[in-house]
Design an enzyme around this catalytic site. Structure first.
Site, mmCIF file in Angstrom:
data_model
loop_
_atom_site.group_PDB
_atom_site.id
_atom_site.type_symbol
_atom_site.label_atom_id
_atom_site.label_comp_id
_atom_site.label_asym_id
_atom_site.label_seq_id
_atom_site.Cartn_x
_atom_site.Cartn_y
_atom_site.Cartn_z
ATOM 1 C CE1 TYR A 158 80.472 20.964 33.458
ATOM 2 C CE2 TYR A 158 80.120 18.601 33.689
ATOM 3 C CZ TYR A 158 80.643 19.792 34.171
ATOM 4 O OH TYR A 158 81.328 19.809 35.359
ATOM 5 N NE ARG B 21 81.794 20.902 40.468
ATOM 6 C CZ ARG B 21 82.444 19.884 39.885
ATOM 7 N NH1 ARG B 21 83.458 20.116 39.094
ATOM 8 N NH2 ARG B 21 82.052 18.642 40.089
ATOM 9 C CD GLU C 140 89.012 30.549 35.286
ATOM 10 O OE1 GLU C 140 89.656 31.541 35.716
ATOM 11 O OE2 GLU C 140 88.430 29.745 36.033
ATOM 12 C CB ALA D 106 88.615 18.734 37.603
ATOM 13 N NE ARG E 68 82.512 15.749 32.986
ATOM 14 C CZ ARG E 68 83.253 16.809 33.290
ATOM 15 N NH1 ARG E 68 83.700 17.600 32.328
ATOM 16 N NH2 ARG E 68 83.546 17.075 34.522
ATOM 17 N NE ARG F 258 78.610 22.081 38.715
ATOM 18 C CZ ARG F 258 79.437 21.348 37.959
ATOM 19 N NH1 ARG F 258 80.177 21.935 37.029
ATOM 20 N NH2 ARG F 258 79.504 20.046 38.130
ATOM 21 C CG HIS G 297 84.817 27.392 34.121
ATOM 22 N ND1 HIS G 297 85.616 26.273 34.237
ATOM 23 C CD2 HIS G 297 85.512 28.417 34.652
ATOM 24 C CE1 HIS G 297 86.748 26.623 34.841
ATOM 25 N NE2 HIS G 297 86.716 27.919 35.089
ATOM 26 C CG LEU G 298 80.985 24.033 28.890
ATOM 27 C CD1 LEU G 298 81.525 22.626 29.073
ATOM 28 C CD2 LEU G 298 80.156 24.146 27.634
HETATM 29 C C1 DQA Z 1 83.968 23.003 34.056
HETATM 30 C C2 DQA Z 1 83.676 23.184 35.558
HETATM 31 C C3 DQA Z 1 84.627 22.346 36.402
HETATM 32 O O1 DQA Z 1 84.337 22.511 37.779
HETATM 33 C C4 DQA Z 1 84.506 20.880 36.056
HETATM 34 O O2 DQA Z 1 85.444 20.111 36.775
HETATM 35 C C5 DQA Z 1 84.604 20.613 34.588
HETATM 36 C C6 DQA Z 1 83.959 21.539 33.651
HETATM 37 C C7 DQA Z 1 82.929 23.738 33.195
HETATM 38 O O3 DQA Z 1 83.234 23.970 32.023
HETATM 39 O O4 DQA Z 1 81.828 24.047 33.651
HETATM 40 O O5 DQA Z 1 85.124 19.598 34.173
HETATM 41 O O6 DQA Z 1 85.243 23.571 33.785
#
Ligand code: DQA
Length: 155
Positions: free
Chosen positions: A27, A115, A102, A81, A22, A111, A104-105
């Protein structure tokens, strides 16, 4: 002195089962199984039991957060998301009474504007983002350190 194993639940939300395929330009190319295996290794080194789960369904993630209340010491969460939309997940983190980090990659702040808001950051003990798969590794180390910090373990 013997130290009991920390039990950590790693949760991944919608579409993260597709990691590696994906949007690799955002990512990266590592798949979820590879990231989970790395977390297992870190857990082994640091004396933590790691259980990893992924779901595309908000309610299932809520159920798992509720389980954390009884069965885990900490949660590492990439809510994907749902980070930006889910009051239910935020409430479930609070209800779990379990420290949550929390991750996030991607750097979500670099972005799209939608987000930039996280509904869950305010109820997490920390946030790590923008380091690709390393966000998980850093988040896991931070969570384990937090769980073992003297202020938490003194009593
Ligand atoms: C995410 C960032 C989110 O905005 C996105 O919807 C994802 C991946 C990340 O790991 O960067 O699905 O959580």
């Amino acid at each position: 002195m013997a130290r009991s194993l920390s039990r950590i639940l790693v949760l991944n939300g919608p579409n993260l089962n597709l990691l590696g395929r994906r949007e690799p330009e955002i990512y990266g190319t590592a798949d979820l199984a590879t990231i989970e295996a790395t977390l297992q290794n870190i857990g082994f080194d640091l004396g933590a039991l790691i259980e990893s789960r992924q779901s595309n369904h908000e309610g299932r993630l809520v159920d798992w957060l509720q389980e954390a209340r009884e069965d885990f010491d900490g949660v590492l969460l990439n809510a994907a998301a749902l980070t930006h939309t889910s009051v239910a997940l935020r409430d479930a983190i609070v209800a779990s009474e379990t420290p949550c980090v929390e991750v996030h990659l991607s750097n979500v702040h670099a972005r799209e504007p939608f987000r930039h808001t996280s509904l869950i950051s305010g109820v997490c003990v920390g946030v790590v983002l923008g380091f690709g798969p390393n966000s998980y590794a850093l988040g896991l180390r931070g969570l384990i350190d937090y769980l073992r910090s003297p202020e938490r373990t003194e009593d």
